[in-house]
Design a protein around this motif. Structure first.
Motif, PDB file in Angstrom:
ATOM      1  N   GLN A 178       0.880  -1.197   0.052  1.00  0.00           N
ATOM      2  CA  GLN A 178       0.086   0.039  -0.186  1.00  0.00           C
ATOM      3  C   GLN A 178       0.985   1.328  -0.114  1.00  0.00           C
ATOM      4  N   SER A 185       1.238   6.854  -6.842  1.00  0.00           N
ATOM      5  CA  SER A 185       0.504   8.052  -7.061  1.00  0.00           C
ATOM      6  C   SER A 185       1.354   9.186  -7.031  1.00  0.00           C
ATOM      7  N   PRO A 192      -4.696  12.912  -4.392  1.00  0.00           N
ATOM      8  CA  PRO A 192      -5.966  12.374  -3.852  1.00  0.00           C
ATOM      9  C   PRO A 192      -5.975  11.008  -3.733  1.00  0.00           C
ATOM     10  N   ALA A 193      -5.421  10.207  -4.945  1.00  0.00           N
ATOM     11  CA  ALA A 193      -5.080   8.764  -4.975  1.00  0.00           C
ATOM     12  C   ALA A 193      -4.048   8.411  -3.745  1.00  0.00           C
ATOM     13  N   LEU A 195      -3.453   9.942  -1.022  1.00  0.00           N
ATOM     14  CA  LEU A 195      -4.174   9.987   0.433  1.00  0.00           C
ATOM     15  C   LEU A 195      -5.025   8.957   0.584  1.00  0.00           C
ATOM     16  N   GLU A 196      -5.764   8.506  -0.352  1.00  0.00           N
ATOM     17  CA  GLU A 196      -6.723   7.400  -0.326  1.00  0.00           C
ATOM     18  C   GLU A 196      -5.955   6.313   0.145  1.00  0.00           C
ATOM     19  N   TRP A 197      -4.682   5.932  -0.497  1.00  0.00           N
ATOM     20  CA  TRP A 197      -3.866   4.916  -0.106  1.00  0.00           C
ATOM     21  C   TRP A 197      -3.644   4.946   1.279  1.00  0.00           C
ATOM     22  N   ALA A 199      -4.870   6.477   3.532  1.00  0.00           N
ATOM     23  CA  ALA A 199      -6.053   6.436   4.451  1.00  0.00           C
ATOM     24  C   ALA A 199      -6.189   5.211   4.922  1.00  0.00           C
ATOM     25  N   ALA A 200      -5.927   4.004   4.072  1.00  0.00           N
ATOM     26  CA  ALA A 200      -6.411   2.770   4.064  1.00  0.00           C
ATOM     27  C   ALA A 200      -5.341   2.023   4.979  1.00  0.00           C
ATOM     28  N   ARG A 215       2.550  11.522   3.280  1.00  0.00           N
ATOM     29  CA  ARG A 215       1.401  12.138   3.551  1.00  0.00           C
ATOM     30  C   ARG A 215       1.635  13.655   3.467  1.00  0.00           C
TER      31      ARG A 215
END
Length: 425
Positions: A178, A185, A192-193, A195-197, A199-200, A215
């Motif tokens: 991850q 990204s 955005p992608a 930050l999405e990774w 956040a997971a 981050r």
């Protein structure tokens, strides 16, 4: 020493056998009607030992013969495992060497070997980890080759290969996948992608230095200055940067946040949300006071923000840079409206303690001007024009002298002052 002990032991055994067999008169009689067979005891013992050895050797040979198919199968499995691990190591080596096509090909070969072992009923104990690593290497090579479709395919296989309730070592490997996806990204400037990774990730993994660095970069890329500032603070506490670099980064992000304030209320909230050590930074205090003046904020509030920086400027032993001191004086001059007697006394005291500082002399003259002490202001502005090296402050001092001359009705002195102001600018 060990050989000597063995030799002594053999001599002892030989002596014991000689003593036992040399004088042994025993015999063994076998009756097999109508025959009688007499044998010496020594011969019977030799035949017994020899028969036992012959039987044992025959049984071992038979066992080895029956185990040949199993050993052959084990040898073939070992060869496939060695080829699989060799292909994975080759994939990593080629990836580090920048040969991405060869690296992806070797990773795919390692996956094929692992599938062959699994289908043959001989799966390796660490098969899931190996498959994940091979898919990750193939995805990394595809990312370097800008082959997004292949990268996405290998990335999905790497993530789906490890279940949610896997052992800790496999879950950590999934977190690594991850993190790599987030870095990919960021390489494509897709904040955005990324930050999405991030956040997971689990909470513990999200606070690691590598995740925080990603981050920070994603937050700055997406213009989320507040998140970037919070992340920079965490990185500074984790000592991911040197203290000077961490302070510079936090200061720059805080300045960017201050520049984004649209009114004085928002600016005040931002200022109070800063940490105490950050509010004590002279550069940050000066920047915030300048922004407050641009927004038409309260001059007394700006002076309160500038007080820690002012104390460093007023201290002769402080190491405040000259450029920052001049900037502080210019900023404080814009916050002299409604100057009270306490601040006037501070400025007077600082100027007397630092008589060789022309910036403080200029600020003292400006404070006297705001307090309508015309004579003292004119005298100090005149002294400041002879000592100031900064062209901006020297121009302002001549302008103030020109305005004071116009107030007195001295047109000739005013014209001379305006001329010097134009030349100084």
């Amino acid at each position: 020493m060990r050989a000597a002990l063995w030799l002594l032991g053999l001599f002892g055994i030989a002596v014991a056998v000689a003593l036992f067999a040399g004088n042994n008169q025993g015999s063994v009689t076998l009756f097999w009607p109508p025959y009688r067979i007499d044998l010496s005891l020594n011969l019977v013992l030799v035949l017994a030992v020899g028969g036992f050895g012959l039987l044992y050797g025959a049984l071992r040979g038979l066992a080895a013969l029956l185990a040949l198919p199993r050993q052959a199968r084990r040898w073939r499995v070992q060869q496939k495992e060695r080829a699989m691990h060799g292909a994975l190591m080759d994939a990593l080596s080629q990836l580090l060497a920048g040969r991405f096509l060869r690296s992806r090909k070797a990773a795919v070969a390692a996956l094929a070997q692992e599938r062959a072992l699994d289908s043959a009923g001989a799966p390796v104990p660490h098969g899931r980890q190996l498959r994940t690593l091979a898919h990750l290497v193939a995805a990394e090579a595809s990312h370097a080759l800008q082959d997004r479709a292949t990268r996405a395919s290998h990335l999905d296989h790497a993530l789906n290969n490890i279940p949610d309730r896997a052992p800790l070592s496999e879950l950590e490997l999934r977190e690594g996948v991850q993190l790599r996806a987030a870095r990919w990204s960021l390489d494509e400037r897709d904040a955005p992608a990324a930050l999405e990774w991030l956040a997971a990730l689990p909470q513990g993994a999200a606070r690691r230095t590598l995740a925080l660095r990603a981050r920070l970069k994603a937050a700055r890329l997406s213009r989320h200055t507040q998140d970037a500032l919070d992340t920079a603070r965490l990185l500074g506490k984790h000592r991911a940067f040197s203290p000077a670099a961490a302070q510079s980064m936090v200061r720059g992000l805080a300045m960017e946040l201050i520049d984004g304030a649209h009114d004085t209320a928002q600016l005040q909230r931002l200022w109070h949300d800063l940490e105490t050590a950050e509010r004590a930074m002279p550069e940050l205090a000066v920047h915030a006071a300048q922004r407050l003046a641009q927004l038409g904020g309260d001059a007394a509030l700006g002076r309160s923000w500038l007080q820690p920086a002012w104390e460093r400027l007023a201290d002769p032993a402080a190491d405040l840079p000259e450029a920052l001191g001049l900037k502080l004086v210019r900023t404080l001059e814009s916050h002299l409206d409604g100057l009270d007697a306490q601040w006037l006394a501070r400025i007077e005291t600082a100027q007397q303690n630092n008589p060789r500082n022309p910036a403080l002399l200029y600020l003292s003259a400006a404070a006297c001007l705001r307090r309508q002490l015309w004579g003292k202001a004119q005298q100090r502005f005149t002294q400041a024009t002879q000592q100031l090296g900064d062209p901006t402050l020297r121009c302002r001092a001549w302008r103030h002298l020109a305005e004071l001359a116009e107030e007195r009705g001295d047109a000739e002195a005013a014209a001379t002052a305006w001329k010097h102001a134009a030349l100084a600018h």
